[in-house]
Design an enzyme around this catalytic site. Structure first.
Site, short mmCIF file in Angstrom:
data_model
loop_
_atom_site.label_atom_id
_atom_site.label_comp_id
_atom_site.label_asym_id
_atom_site.label_seq_id
_atom_site.Cartn_x
_atom_site.Cartn_y
_atom_site.Cartn_z
N HIS A 140 -27.16 23.65 44.34
CA HIS A 140 -26.97 22.49 43.47
C HIS A 140 -26.89 21.19 44.25
CE1 HIS A 140 -22.53 23.08 44.23
NE2 HIS A 140 -22.56 21.77 44.18
N ASP A 170 -26.30 30.22 44.07
CA ASP A 170 -26.08 28.82 44.47
C ASP A 170 -26.18 28.65 45.99
OD1 ASP A 170 -25.68 26.14 44.01
OD2 ASP A 170 -23.50 26.27 44.01
N SER A 241 -19.25 20.47 48.58
CA SER A 241 -20.14 21.58 48.24
C SER A 241 -21.12 21.88 49.37
CB SER A 241 -20.94 21.23 46.98
OG SER A 241 -20.11 21.20 45.85
#
Length: 498
Positions: A140, A170, A241
């Site tokens: 993402h 992911d 992230s």
């Protein structure tokens, strides 16, 4: 009064108690005083010094910024345009033409050609996993970007290319044109324990090379089909992230991926992808640029304690097969609705969510052993693993009109025969269809249209045989009914009425 206490020696004993160390306890006043060691005290450990771990690892953590293309208005349609109707097009759209003019303006004309410009999209984190420039991050972080730029702690920036991505886990693998880089050592996430200290390094809100610490709060946190997340209380925010979760040995044990928050910022719960799962994905991305997963063609449900007891399982474990895809690998292997899968390829299925991960990690085309619980015993079947396709929705809605039903029985049910057309459509060999449910059956959730395939360990073949089975059920114990509703099946427990 004071002299009386003194003469009895009680005040002396009180003073002795007051001066005792923390590891000595005094008996109650009036009893014989004795020093007794208490239970072993819990050792008090100081917060570890993270400075060396950070010094050894932060140089391998990178900042990732991305750009994307966005549409812009054609310069010929701006305020300096010679088009007298441009103002109206700001309100009514680019195809507006005033009444009486010939047709809408065409988008493929030179002055209406769509244009794009590149703008900043977002900031994330990543880390180096090889000397020759392979970098790990989240999918993402880089999805929908048209440019990816990796910045080292030294300030040097590289343009990165995507080797491959896996949206399901992911994970994204990037490559930069560099040599002699220092990769982070990869640890073993299967050895993590609750309470263990871990660190996160990343770029929260774009503040690169930020270090936060905490403990492992939970392991194998199920939130998805293929990801048993590591839950921590490490402060992770937007921008973290893709960064590493690091143990005190300086090894990567996870990839920070998500936070659970009501505000969008950190609220005490962060989730990381176990590095073991990530590295299995990386191997496929390096080799093929994509991830191929196995499938066997079943839909599953959890096994409750009541159902486990009713079907003879020692504990509530495994994945109950609620539907078998006709012609799929499981169907070919002889798996039936109502079977409970307790082992796959030698691995125990403790919880329903274990099965998709284990099957998904199995190479398509291979033939493996699968152990199922059926009619009170374990049965081993051979299944050839298929390849995971794009998801397709399937529906099944039997519409055949049922024949006359039987009287209400001890379960509170009226049932009738299942037509051959319905049996073929649902890929079942027998069963009876419910035409009315009341009493204990209705309380348990049975409804008109449900098809009862099995009771306890007995397959149901006809209304007559069903009635005989029900008449022999004990009223002091719940019976397990395997029920099909649409193209799904589930175990429902019902206690017969006296």
């Amino acid at each position: 009064m004071l002299s009386a206490y003194t003469s009895n020696g009680k005040i002396k004993r009180l003073l002795a108690c007051a001066s005792a160390t923390l590891l000595v306890a005094c008996t109650t006043i009036g009893a014989v005083t004795s020093a007794q060691p208490t239970s072993t005290p819990v050792p008090v450990l100081a917060v570890p010094d993270f400075t060396q771990v950070v010094a050894d690892t932060e140089g391998s953590v990178v900042n990732i910024r991305t750009t994307e293309a966005v549409p812009v208005r054609n310069p010929a349609m701006g305020p300096n345009s010679n088009d007298p109707y441009e103002m109206f097009r700001w309100f009514f759209g680019p195809d507006f033409m005033p009444p009486g003019m010939p047709g809408p303006r065409q988008r493929n004309t030179p002055d209406a050609a769509p244009q794009e410009r590149t703008v900043p999209r977002g900031v994330g984190s990543g880390f180096i996993i090889s000397e020759d420039g392979y970098i790990l991050t989240n999918n993402h972080v880089v999805a929908k970007s048209n440019g990816i730029f990796v910045t080292m702690t030294s300030g040097k920036e590289y343009k990165a290319t995507i080797v491959g991505t896996d949206p399901r886990t992911d994970v994204a693998l990037l490559k930069i044109d560099a040599d002699g880089l220092k990769p982070l050592p990869i640890g073993d996430s299967t050895t993590l324990k609750k309470g263990q200290w871990v660190l996160a390094i990343g770029s929260p809100f774009g503040l690169d090379s930020t270090v936060t610490s905490g403990i492992v709060s939970a392991i194998n946190r199920d939130t998805g089909d293929y990801l048993p997340f590591i839950q921590t209380d490490v402060a992770v925010n937007p921008g973290n992230s893709g960064g590493p979760l690091i143990n005190l040995a300086g090894q990567v044990v996870g990839v920070n991926s998500q936070i659970i928050s009501q505000s969008g910022g950190f609220m005490g719960i962060s989730l990381a992808i176990p590095i073991d799962e990530v590295m299995r994905v990386v191997e496929q991305l390096k080799a093929h640029g994509k991830v191929t997963r196995g499938r066997i063609g079943v839909q599953i449900a959890p096994v409750s304690e009541d159902v486990a007891k009713a079907i003879g399982l020692e504990e509530a474990k495994g994945a109950m097969v609620s539907n078998v895809e006709e012609g799929g690998p499981a169907d070919d292997a002889g798996i039936r609705s109502g079977d409970v899968i307790i082992k796959f390829d030698g691995k125990d299925i403790s919880h329903m969510t274990d099965l998709p991960r284990i099957v998904g990690a199995t190479k398509p085309g291979g033939k493996v052993d699968m152990q199922v619980w059926r009619k009170g015993k374990a049965v081993t079947l051979k299944v050839t693993v298929g390849e995971m396709p794009s998801p397709d929705s399937e529906t099944a809605s039997p519409t055949a009109e049922p024949p006359a039903a039987t009287p209400v029985d001890a379960l509170g049910l009226k049932v009738t025969e299942v037509s051959s057309a319905q049996r073929d459509k649902l890929n079942i060999r027998g069963g009876v269809q419910v035409t009315q449910a009341e009493g204990p059956a209705a309380t348990a959730g049975l409804a008109e249209g449900d098809i009862i395939v099995t009771i306890n360990d007995v397959d149901i073949t006809s209304p007559e045989q069903y009635a005989k089975v029900v008449s022999g059920l004990s009223t002091s114990r719940a019976a397990a009914l395997l029920v099909m509703r649409g193209n799904q099946s589930q175990w429902i427990t019902v206690t017969p009425e006296k």
